[in-house]
Design an enzyme around this catalytic site. Sequence first.
Site, short mmCIF file in Angstrom:
data_model
loop_
_atom_site.label_atom_id
_atom_site.label_comp_id
_atom_site.label_asym_id
_atom_site.label_seq_id
_atom_site.Cartn_x
_atom_site.Cartn_y
_atom_site.Cartn_z
N ASP A 227 1.03 7.67 4.42
CA ASP A 227 0.19 6.84 5.27
C ASP A 227 0.60 6.92 6.73
OD1 ASP A 227 -1.69 4.86 3.53
OD2 ASP A 227 0.09 5.45 2.42
N ARG B 205 -9.48 2.80 -0.14
CA ARG B 205 -8.06 2.86 0.20
C ARG B 205 -7.65 4.32 0.21
NH1 ARG B 205 -7.54 5.69 -3.53
NH2 ARG B 205 -5.29 5.57 -3.31
N GLY B 206 -6.43 4.56 0.67
CA GLY B 206 -5.99 5.92 0.94
C GLY B 206 -6.18 6.20 2.41
N ASN C 64 4.82 5.58 2.71
CA ASN C 64 3.84 5.81 1.64
C ASN C 64 3.89 4.63 0.69
OD1 ASN C 64 1.85 7.60 0.43
ND2 ASN C 64 3.31 7.88 -1.23
N LYS C 65 3.06 4.65 -0.32
CA LYS C 65 2.96 3.55 -1.27
C LYS C 65 4.33 3.10 -1.76
CE LYS C 65 -0.16 2.03 -2.19
NZ LYS C 65 -0.82 0.86 -1.56
N GLN D 57 -3.00 1.90 -8.83
CA GLN D 57 -3.84 3.03 -8.42
C GLN D 57 -3.61 4.26 -9.29
OE1 GLN D 57 -1.93 1.18 -6.30
NE2 GLN D 57 -2.81 1.08 -4.25
N ARG E 197 -6.32 -2.98 8.76
CA ARG E 197 -5.05 -2.73 8.09
C ARG E 197 -4.08 -2.09 9.08
NH1 ARG E 197 -5.03 -0.40 2.12
NH2 ARG E 197 -2.99 -1.41 2.23
#
Length: 354
Positions: free
Chosen positions: A246, A58-59, A256-257, A205, A98
């Site tokens: 992202d 991920r990332g 982003n997250k 995370q 994704r």
Amino acid sequence: MPEPTHSSDQRAIGTVAMRWHDSSLELLDQRLLPTEEHWITLEGASGVAQCIRDMVVRGAPAIGISAAYGVALAARHAGAGEWKAEIRHAISELAASRPTAVNLFWALQIMEKEFHGCQTLDEAITRLAAKAVQIHREDLSANLAMADYALEFMAADTPFSVLTHCNTGALATGGYGTALGVIRRLHEKQLLKQVYADETRPWLQGSRLTAWELARDGIPVTLNADGAAAAILARGEVKWIVVGADRITANGDVANKIGTYSLAVLARYHRVGFMVVAPSSTVDMSLASGKDIPIEEREGTEVRQIKGIPIAPDSVDVFNPVFDVTPASLIDAIVTERGVVHNPDITGMRVLFG
């Protein structure tokens, strides 16, 4: 081909998320960290796509690099007769893994362009593997450049504390890190007092990966619940919140997250700087604003359970978006390997990204 590394004048990467072996790709299973370090060996694009979907890797940058290697594996293991169709299918399968991180599609577009120039399977095997390694190495170089730009922009001369969210280190990139790369560079320059790492629910995370990376590298880190961020900022010790991205749109909005948006609101109230650090491959100038970004939502079990242990009623409804969008008006700086956009808006973004 050798694993991409720093140039000789840079300190070692340390942790890595992937290892390339020409005919196979190894991915560190980040779902099992920090209690277990387990590597998964993959020999085909389908396995890589599944690992992306399942959060083994991920990332945004690491997802893009892994997908590039997935295309190279598709060529390596394609049949002599239908090799073009097999590679095209692999690209489509990886693209569907994704939806939000634009780095995935950016890397696949580069690989598809390289594929179109191949006349034979042997040529495709050689050229696609070389291109994937190039993408990996260039991401690492971009990480190092971003760290330099960020420190120049911060213009700090005394140590200070930062707060970060999710994981943006070597595990999320080709090495070193984006936001965490800036934090590493602060530490190297003896300008870092303390890192506060949000735990980052629901995948944790921050606690499982960021705290593990930083502690492993001897960087001072304090783990905190996401809800404690306001109390930390109120103490006045934190000078910057530094996060990754992202997808970044043409007007400077940032996906982003989940939880990043609330941090930006808190930063503005407490007069703390808010910095986004991401490679230019994360910038999507085809989207006008954050309203156009597709936001991935995952199933509710991720929130109702932690490692299979129920923490909420099975029947309760769950809202589980993976990302949120931070408006450009709340961002002080977007840092890429091309430079810094200060107080981002569509004009500043066009100057740097066209």
